[in-house]
Design a protein around this motif. Structure first.
Motif, mmCIF file in Angstrom:
data_model
loop_
_atom_site.group_PDB
_atom_site.id
_atom_site.type_symbol
_atom_site.label_atom_id
_atom_site.label_comp_id
_atom_site.label_asym_id
_atom_site.label_seq_id
_atom_site.Cartn_x
_atom_site.Cartn_y
_atom_site.Cartn_z
ATOM 1 N N ARG A 82 0.829 -1.204 0.000
ATOM 2 C CA ARG A 82 0.000 0.000 0.000
ATOM 3 C C ARG A 82 0.866 1.258 0.000
ATOM 4 N NH1 ARG A 82 -2.606 -1.795 4.445
ATOM 5 N NH2 ARG A 82 -3.840 -3.549 3.825
ATOM 6 N N GLU A 83 1.913 1.247 0.821
ATOM 7 C CA GLU A 83 2.810 2.400 0.873
ATOM 8 C C GLU A 83 3.498 2.616 -0.473
ATOM 9 O OE1 GLU A 83 5.510 1.621 4.052
ATOM 10 O OE2 GLU A 83 3.949 1.729 5.586
ATOM 11 N N MET A 84 3.982 1.527 -1.075
ATOM 12 C CA MET A 84 4.647 1.641 -2.376
ATOM 13 C C MET A 84 3.676 2.099 -3.457
ATOM 14 S SD MET A 84 7.752 1.131 -2.024
ATOM 15 C CE MET A 84 7.983 1.458 -0.313
ATOM 16 N N ASN A 85 2.438 1.605 -3.419
ATOM 17 C CA ASN A 85 1.438 2.034 -4.406
ATOM 18 C C ASN A 85 1.106 3.510 -4.232
ATOM 19 O OD1 ASN A 85 1.285 -0.443 -5.626
ATOM 20 N ND2 ASN A 85 -0.488 -1.125 -4.459
ATOM 21 N N ALA A 86 1.024 3.965 -2.971
ATOM 22 C CA ALA A 86 0.753 5.390 -2.730
ATOM 23 C C ALA A 86 1.916 6.241 -3.241
ATOM 24 C CB ALA A 86 0.516 5.638 -1.244
ATOM 25 N N LEU A 87 3.144 5.790 -2.982
ATOM 26 C CA LEU A 87 4.316 6.512 -3.472
ATOM 27 C C LEU A 87 4.342 6.540 -4.995
ATOM 28 C CD1 LEU A 87 6.993 7.918 -2.763
ATOM 29 C CD2 LEU A 87 8.070 5.665 -2.814
ATOM 30 N N SER A 88 4.027 5.411 -5.602
ATOM 31 C CA SER A 88 3.984 5.336 -7.065
ATOM 32 C C SER A 88 2.889 6.236 -7.627
ATOM 33 C CB SER A 88 3.753 3.885 -7.497
ATOM 34 O OG SER A 88 3.598 3.797 -8.874
ATOM 35 N N ALA A 89 1.735 6.271 -6.968
ATOM 36 C CA ALA A 89 0.641 7.136 -7.435
ATOM 37 C C ALA A 89 1.034 8.606 -7.322
ATOM 38 C CB ALA A 89 -0.623 6.861 -6.627
ATOM 39 N N ARG A 90 1.739 8.972 -6.233
ATOM 40 C CA ARG A 90 2.191 10.354 -6.095
ATOM 41 C C ARG A 90 3.183 10.712 -7.192
ATOM 42 N NH1 ARG A 90 2.646 9.719 -0.097
ATOM 43 N NH2 ARG A 90 4.731 9.030 -0.620
ATOM 44 N N SER A 91 4.117 9.803 -7.476
ATOM 45 C CA SER A 91 5.095 10.104 -8.530
ATOM 46 C C SER A 91 4.423 10.133 -9.901
ATOM 47 C CB SER A 91 6.244 9.101 -8.511
ATOM 48 O OG SER A 91 5.782 7.813 -8.824
ATOM 49 N N ASP A 92 3.418 9.268 -10.127
ATOM 50 C CA ASP A 92 2.685 9.316 -11.398
ATOM 51 C C ASP A 92 1.946 10.641 -11.546
ATOM 52 O OD1 ASP A 92 3.554 6.841 -12.111
ATOM 53 O OD2 ASP A 92 1.681 5.793 -11.642
ATOM 54 N N MET A 93 1.346 11.127 -10.447
ATOM 55 C CA MET A 93 0.654 12.416 -10.509
ATOM 56 C C MET A 93 1.657 13.537 -10.780
ATOM 57 S SD MET A 93 -2.262 12.017 -7.519
ATOM 58 C CE MET A 93 -1.897 13.609 -6.906
ATOM 59 N N TYR A 94 2.840 13.436 -10.183
ATOM 60 C CA TYR A 94 3.879 14.438 -10.405
ATOM 61 C C TYR A 94 4.284 14.458 -11.879
ATOM 62 C CZ TYR A 94 8.484 16.609 -10.270
ATOM 63 O OH TYR A 94 9.560 17.401 -10.524
ATOM 64 N N TYR A 95 4.552 13.272 -12.416
ATOM 65 C CA TYR A 95 4.974 13.202 -13.816
ATOM 66 C C TYR A 95 3.840 13.546 -14.778
ATOM 67 C CZ TYR A 95 9.489 11.246 -12.641
ATOM 68 O OH TYR A 95 10.748 11.069 -12.147
#
Length: 188
Positions: A82-95
């Motif tokens: 869950r933590e990794m998915n949240a981090l990935s979602a944040r980076s996807d939103m950033y990009y």
């Protein structure tokens, strides 16, 4: 009237009485022994059932403890995911929020025909300023039609002076790029 005659001597009477009591006690002893064996058998079977039940309960407790540790490990893994998915979602939103001019250059590469050479390409916000040289006026017109035919570009400002010469046409044009065309596309 009743007459009882007992012709047996006293000694035989005692032997008969003794045999009678011996048989009586033997029967009673056999019955008590059978009852004792029956109760021992019952107690043994109850002990065996309780032992088996205890063994099954111990095995269930061990498997429950093992399942609990596995569930704990699984919940740790799930929380990590869950933590990794949240981090990935944040980076996807950033990009996804950033513009990728690489997309524009890739699009230009597919749209610019042979015979056109670009000398200058500059951008400001969503405006593109393009200048270059075309071998012929027809090459320039093909470029203009391809760019106007693309849905990513709009608001063209092309000076009429681009069409004055028929060979070695030096041109410049300004146009707008739609922001959606500059967003990175992610293939997940």
């Amino acid at each position: 009237m009743k007459v009882l005659l007992n012709l047996l001597p006293e000694r035989h009477k005692a032997i008969i009485r003794k045999r009678y009591y011996d048989r009586f006690f033997l029967r009673q002893t056999i019955i008590a022994f059978c009852i004792g064996v029956f109760y021992l058998g019952m107690l043994g079977s109850i002990y065996f059932i309780v032992w088996q039940n205890r063994k099954v309960v111990d095995e269930m407790n061990a498997s429950s403890r093992e399942a609990t540790t596995e569930a704990h490990d699984l919940s740790k893994f799930e929380s990590t995911f869950r933590e990794m998915n949240a981090l990935s979602a944040r980076s996807d939103m950033y990009y996804a929020g950033h513009l990728s001019w690489t997309e524009l250059l890739t699009l230009f590469d597919s749209l610019i025909p042979d015979g056109i050479s670009l000398t200058s390409l500059s951008t400001k916000e969503y405006q593109v300023f393009l200048s270059g040289t075309a071998k012929t006026r027809d090459d320039f017109l093909v470029l203009e039609n391809k760019l106007k035919g693309n849905s990513c570009f709009s608001d063209f400002k092309i000076p009429v002076s681009n069409l004055f010469s028929s060979a070695n046409v030096e041109f410049q044009m300004d146009f707008s790029v739609h922001p959606d065309c500059l967003k990175r596309s992610f293939d997940l």
